[in-house]
Motif scaffolding. Sequence first.
Motif, short mmCIF file in Angstrom:
data_model
loop_
_atom_site.label_atom_id
_atom_site.label_comp_id
_atom_site.label_asym_id
_atom_site.label_seq_id
_atom_site.Cartn_x
_atom_site.Cartn_y
_atom_site.Cartn_z
N LYS A 145 37.52 17.15 10.71
CA LYS A 145 38.55 16.34 10.04
C LYS A 145 38.16 14.86 10.01
O LYS A 145 38.41 14.16 9.02
N TYR A 146 37.55 14.38 11.11
CA TYR A 146 37.12 12.98 11.10
C TYR A 146 35.97 12.78 10.10
O TYR A 146 35.90 11.75 9.42
N ASP A 189 35.54 14.32 7.33
CA ASP A 189 36.18 14.25 6.02
C ASP A 189 36.85 12.89 5.82
O ASP A 189 36.74 12.28 4.73
N TYR A 190 37.52 12.40 6.85
CA TYR A 190 38.18 11.10 6.79
C TYR A 190 37.18 9.99 6.51
O TYR A 190 37.40 9.09 5.69
N GLU A 193 31.92 6.40 10.04
CA GLU A 193 32.48 5.23 9.35
C GLU A 193 31.54 4.03 9.44
O GLU A 193 31.32 3.33 8.44
N LYS A 236 42.42 7.59 13.90
CA LYS A 236 41.97 7.80 12.51
C LYS A 236 42.55 9.07 11.91
O LYS A 236 42.86 9.12 10.73
N ILE A 237 42.65 10.11 12.72
CA ILE A 237 43.20 11.38 12.26
C ILE A 237 44.23 11.85 13.28
O ILE A 237 44.41 11.24 14.34
N LYS A 280 36.07 9.87 2.99
CA LYS A 280 37.11 9.27 2.14
C LYS A 280 37.00 7.75 2.18
O LYS A 280 37.08 7.08 1.14
N GLN A 281 36.80 7.20 3.38
CA GLN A 281 36.67 5.74 3.49
C GLN A 281 35.42 5.25 2.76
O GLN A 281 35.43 4.18 2.16
#
Length: 697
Positions: free
Chosen positions: A516-517, A519-520, A462, A501-502, A523-524
Amino acid sequence: MPLFNKKSPFILLLLFSLLINFILRIVLMLHPITQSHFSLFESFKIFSFGFLSDVFIFIIGSLFLFLYLIFLSDSKYLKPYGYIIFGLYLFLFLYILSGKSILTEYGGSLPQVGLIFIGIKTFLFGLLLFIPKYRSKIRYILFVITIFIYVLVIIQNAVSEFFFWNEFGVRYNFIAVDYLIYTNTVIGNIMESYPVIPLFSVIGLISIVSTFYIAKNTKNYLQNLPNFVVKIKNLAVYSVAFTISLIAIPFLAKQQNSENVFANELQANGIHKFYLAFMNSELEYDKFYKSLSDEEAFAILKNQIPNINTNSILRTIKNDSTEIHKNVVLITVESLSAEFLEEYGNEKKLTPFLDSLAHKSLQFTNLYAVGNRTVRGLESVTLCLPPMAGESVVKRKDNKNKFTTGSLFKNRNYSVKFLYGGDAYFDNMQDFFGGNDYEIFDKKLFKPSEVSFSNIWGVCDEDMYKKAITLMNEESKLGKPFFNHIMSVSNHRPFTYPEGKIDIPSNSKSRKGGVKYTDYALKQFFKMAEKQSWFKNTVFVILADHCASSSGKTELPINKYRIPCMIYSPEFIKPSECNTLMSQIDVMPTLFGLLNFSYESKFYGQDVFQSDYKPRALIATYQDLGLIKDNVLTVLSPGKKAKQFQMILKPKGKQDQNFQVMYDEKLMQNQRADLINETISYYQTTAKLLKDKKLDK
């Protein structure tokens, strides 16, 4: 001086090492694979220069033995020094045990190794401190164990060198380095290939007898430990010998200059050859792999890549339409196996954003990574060439001024950057990208206020993406297009990321959480990007650098090389699927085709949408070089070996056939010579062109 007299443990171990190496040279010289005769001068160099090399290598390798012997003392157990030292050991042990030490940040087994090592040191020091009555006996036992370890290593190394020579006819090279990386495979191979129990029993017996002799004849050293003044003298002598060794070893290596390769190899010291292989990390193709004449290899290559020049990969890529100079953001995602995505059969919903983005993108469903390390992925999208035996070009000395995807953008007045949330010094990325005209932006350039979370690998994805948005906003104001190559870090052990976050806690340190993070965070990134003025004029390329693991039943388990890839640009690229078999090296040339670029190409990668493209994929480890074509996997291995496997699809789940990744690899008894020669042509010509600097820009 006690440490260097003829009955000190240091000198007896040196003599033992010289004896074992002398015997080894005799055995290797008489080995059937050593098909050579040696002149009197060559024999003299083999044994005299070899003897000197062995002496100097032992001096370097015995550093820990020297430190152990010189620190043997009774005075350190006197009050209060003994209690202070013991307290420091205990504190360090508890620090690692707390789970908050720097070792924990690295993940894996490092904290456990550190805990065991410090725990043993603390326990043994405590025994010697608190039970002075048995101090001499305990010290002797530890002394014998230390001698045994050195004896065992010396003998085991000689045996290993014999078997390596038996296989390849050379001392250690990068294949030996590779064996340390693929430990499970190597151990399995040894277990199946050799009578392990009798062999290890003999090694153990010889080690015990040798240790008994050395320990018995050096016991007096423990009974008359040198005083402080003598230790200082010993330190001075060893320091001089150590320094001379550092100078002499490379000098002696340069004397391995005979036209007889076997003479050079026998003259060398195997441990030094291992060190050189580790540092240089290259395997000469012609020496270790099946080959053709250069003319034949290039002729076969020309059938696969039309319009290349004679003995070259150079060709003209011509597009009739006007070039489209859109911004390009290339995101190589750490360890993103295709099997993590829903379309490839994953039911754990680890990548909901990428799953949705795939349906809005040009998606390449049958794409294979070239290797199993980040540097291989970076190499494939930057140089667009087959993976070479040994180490990636990224980590080689001759890695600068190459013909790269960045240079094509640079020639069109793009600003070109490599963005990495970690330290670009790692894996030689800074040297490689900096030497190829990329501007580098990594963790060192982040302000403290821009870092919300970081671990040993760098800032979280991020934070990297937020910084990337800021940089691209600045670039868009300059009035020229930009090409930014972003390398992610979060999907990597220890798999830690910001909390909340997830739905998988960061402290679980699981691969699922890392995926999964990742991917998150993507997305951001796209949420932020969509709000920027440059978004509509930008093409995004998202693909993995390699899969999460590469182990399997065969040399090249092809399901461990299948990766996702998509090109996303809502105003430019229509959503669709490309199911053509392709390689990671084809991604950027295909993008250049979509942008109508015309250029003189030195890429092995091709635009898969061109009518003359012939589907194939190139995959490799550090030593096994593979080609997938016509449902056959061809593998070239050192020792000039070639195997072929029939790829038999193993349908899994209900997903579309284009997203099936599992295959049985059945060894073919009747080999296809045309595919073997085609595989040779790709790898042999790449090795030659790199060596001849024909892939420079």
